[in-house]
Design an enzyme around this catalytic site. Structure first.
Site, mmCIF file in Angstrom:
data_model
loop_
_atom_site.group_PDB
_atom_site.id
_atom_site.type_symbol
_atom_site.label_atom_id
_atom_site.label_comp_id
_atom_site.label_asym_id
_atom_site.label_seq_id
_atom_site.Cartn_x
_atom_site.Cartn_y
_atom_site.Cartn_z
ATOM 1 N N GLU A 226 0.803 -1.229 0.000
ATOM 2 C CA GLU A 226 0.000 0.000 0.000
ATOM 3 C C GLU A 226 0.835 1.277 0.000
ATOM 4 O OE1 GLU A 226 -3.176 0.087 2.864
ATOM 5 O OE2 GLU A 226 -4.226 -1.563 1.897
ATOM 6 N N GLU A 323 -5.463 -7.696 -1.260
ATOM 7 C CA GLU A 323 -6.388 -7.556 -0.127
ATOM 8 C C GLU A 323 -7.762 -7.159 -0.629
ATOM 9 O OE1 GLU A 323 -5.088 -4.950 2.997
ATOM 10 O OE2 GLU A 323 -3.010 -5.658 2.908
#
Length: 489
Positions: A226, A323
């Site tokens: 991320e 995710e």
């Protein structure tokens, strides 16, 4: 770790490095399948990178803490290094003991597990000089998380399950969230040369040599989690390029996973422009519960828009959904009329039907298990048990050679009279190679060929080396793609 596992690791740790670097041939062996199949997987959130909302034991011991570094630092003050290390070991052991491997293999039909780690866990904290976690290095030297990483990999291999090693926490942070191990706002990793040097010159090469080469069931190495959005991302591009180069010098066939920085097209363009599709997979996280845009929609709208909003340029690069969950924000639920359970089921099913068509490296649900309860819409086990996720089939379907022959005949017939010269044998070579590859992947628990961009590029390169280039390689391209479209389902 048991004596048996220790001995097993010792004998498994052969030096594959020379063999892997020198051989570009894609032999469909177990190692190749683990690295190149479509994955149906789950994350082990808060096993190593601690997050209090998932596992709160260490945080509760010291009355809170916003990150692993803060909790461990408080714990050292209260219990000392050894007492803190004991608590970390107890956490690792209880978490691993709770994993139901038979459920994962037989009920969830997973192929892979994504394992978030921090740079501070690598080789039990031996690389921490000059890095933010240096003050607590002694705890990790005593707790030995790296030993538990290896134990996990060995256990997974017995179930034909691969491990995606995810360096979730980077020094200085790829983002300013607690899951980086330490909250640093703004995050400074990418623009701190000594941090980048440490990762590219020491930590990532060590992980590659110590885990990714010796263990055949490593799916890939993720070098960041991320990354924050950056319109130009020059510092990120520098890190990614250096990391890929560093890893590829050791193992040129190991998938290197990068973050899409919340802008998938930016990174598929970059991968394509820099000829990195052989090595790189782009990780995109799909959540529909955080942005104001999604909070202002009802559940039905979010679900109906998924086919348009999950959009990757798979012609340029390979993607993975590292995710996702079945969670929607409470603001969304306030705008939604109808049965919540039905919407959750439709949401999960829609996501997991789209992802394998768009993300050639597959998907990983966030997350497996929690200290308390089952996690609800964040929990993999309840979502599988309620049949809210479209799981993979383990039934192997035989490929009818008559169908293959008919496709070849139809191709030849279609082009008849449309030109003076063709090389239809390239089409036939390609589709038969695709069928052979598909059958090879099927042999390991009905695995399917993934990383379509990388895999096809490599097969194409092999073919040209063997039979020469030609202006009619378009026939090979069509043949191989037709084989994947027809039989790799």
């Amino acid at each position: 770790m048991t004596l048996f596992n220790s001995l097993k690791e010792k004998f498994e740790k052969k030096d594959f490095t020379k063999e892997i670097i020198l051989s570009d041939a894609l032999n469909v062996d177990r190692r190749t399948i683990y690295r190149n199949r479509v994955n149906y997987g789950v994350n082990l959130g808060s096993l190593f990178v601690l997050e209090s909302w998932i596992y709160d034991d260490l945080f509760n011991e010291v009355g809170g803490g916003n990150s692993e570094f803060e909790a461990v630092s408080k714990c050292i003050t209260k219990f000392g290094n050894n007492g803190t290390a004991d608590r970390l070991r107890q956490h690792y052991e209880s978490y691993l003991q709770k994993i139901d491997w038979n459920f994962l293999r037989n009920n969830a039909n997973i192929t892979s597990i994504r394992v978030p780690i921090g740079y501070w866990h690598v080789n039990n904290g031996s690389f921490l000089n000059g890095l933010p976690f240096q003050p607590v290095a002694g705890v990790y030297a005593a707790a030995k998380p790296w030993d538990y990483v290896k134990q996990l990999i060995t256990t997974a291999s017995r179930y034909n399950i691969s491990i995606l090693v995810d360096v979730h926490g980077l020094p200085g942070g790829a983002n300013s969230e607690a899951h980086s191990g330490m909250i640093q706002n703004p995050a400074v990793f990418f623009r701190t040369p000594r941090y980048v040097n440490k990762m590219c010159d020491e930590i990532l090469p060590f992980i590659t040599r110590d885990i990714c080469v010796p263990y055949e069931n490593i799916a890939g190495l993720q070098i960041v989690n991320e990354a924050y959005f950056d319109n130009t991302a020059n510092d990120m591009k520098n890190y990614y390029a250096r990391a890929v180069s560093s890893i590829s010098k050791i193992d040129n066939n190991l998938p290197v996973v990068i973050s899409d920085g919340w802008w998938p097209q930016q990174w598929s363009d970059w991968v394509s422009a820099n000829n990195l599709a052989y090595n790189v997979v782009i990780d995109s996280h799909i959540y529909r519960c955080f942005s104001n845009e999604d909070k202002n929609k009802d559940a039905g709208t979010i679900i109906n828009q998924l086919p348009q909003t999950v959009s990757f340029d798979k012609g340029k690069a390979d993607f993975v959904v590292g995710e996702f969950s079945c969670v929607l924000d409470e603001e969304t639920w306030k705008r939604t009329n109808g049965n919540r359970n039905v919407f959750i089921s439709n949401f999960g099913t829609m996501q997991t039907s789209i992802f394998p068509k768009m993300a050639s490296f597959g998907w990983y649900f966030w997350t497996l298990q929690f200290k308390w309860g089952d996690g609800g819409e964040w929990g993999f086990i309840p979502q599988v048990s309620k049949k809210n996720l479209q799981l993979r089939s383990k039934t192997v379907k035989n490929i009818d050679q008559n169908t293959v022959n008919k496709i070849i005949a139809d191709h030849i017939q279609y082009w008849k009279g449309k030109g003076d010269r063709f090389e239809h044998w390239r089409f036939e070579d390609a589709i038969r190679q695709a069928v052979q590859d598909i059958q090879g992947f099927n042999s390991l628990a009905n695995s399917k060929i993934g990383r379509w961009k990388s895999w096809t590029l490599r097969r194409r390169r092999e073919y040209i080396a063997s039979k020469g280039d030609s202006s009619f390689m378009w026939e090979w391209d069509q043949g191989y793609q037709r084989g994947l479209d027809e039989f790799n389902k």
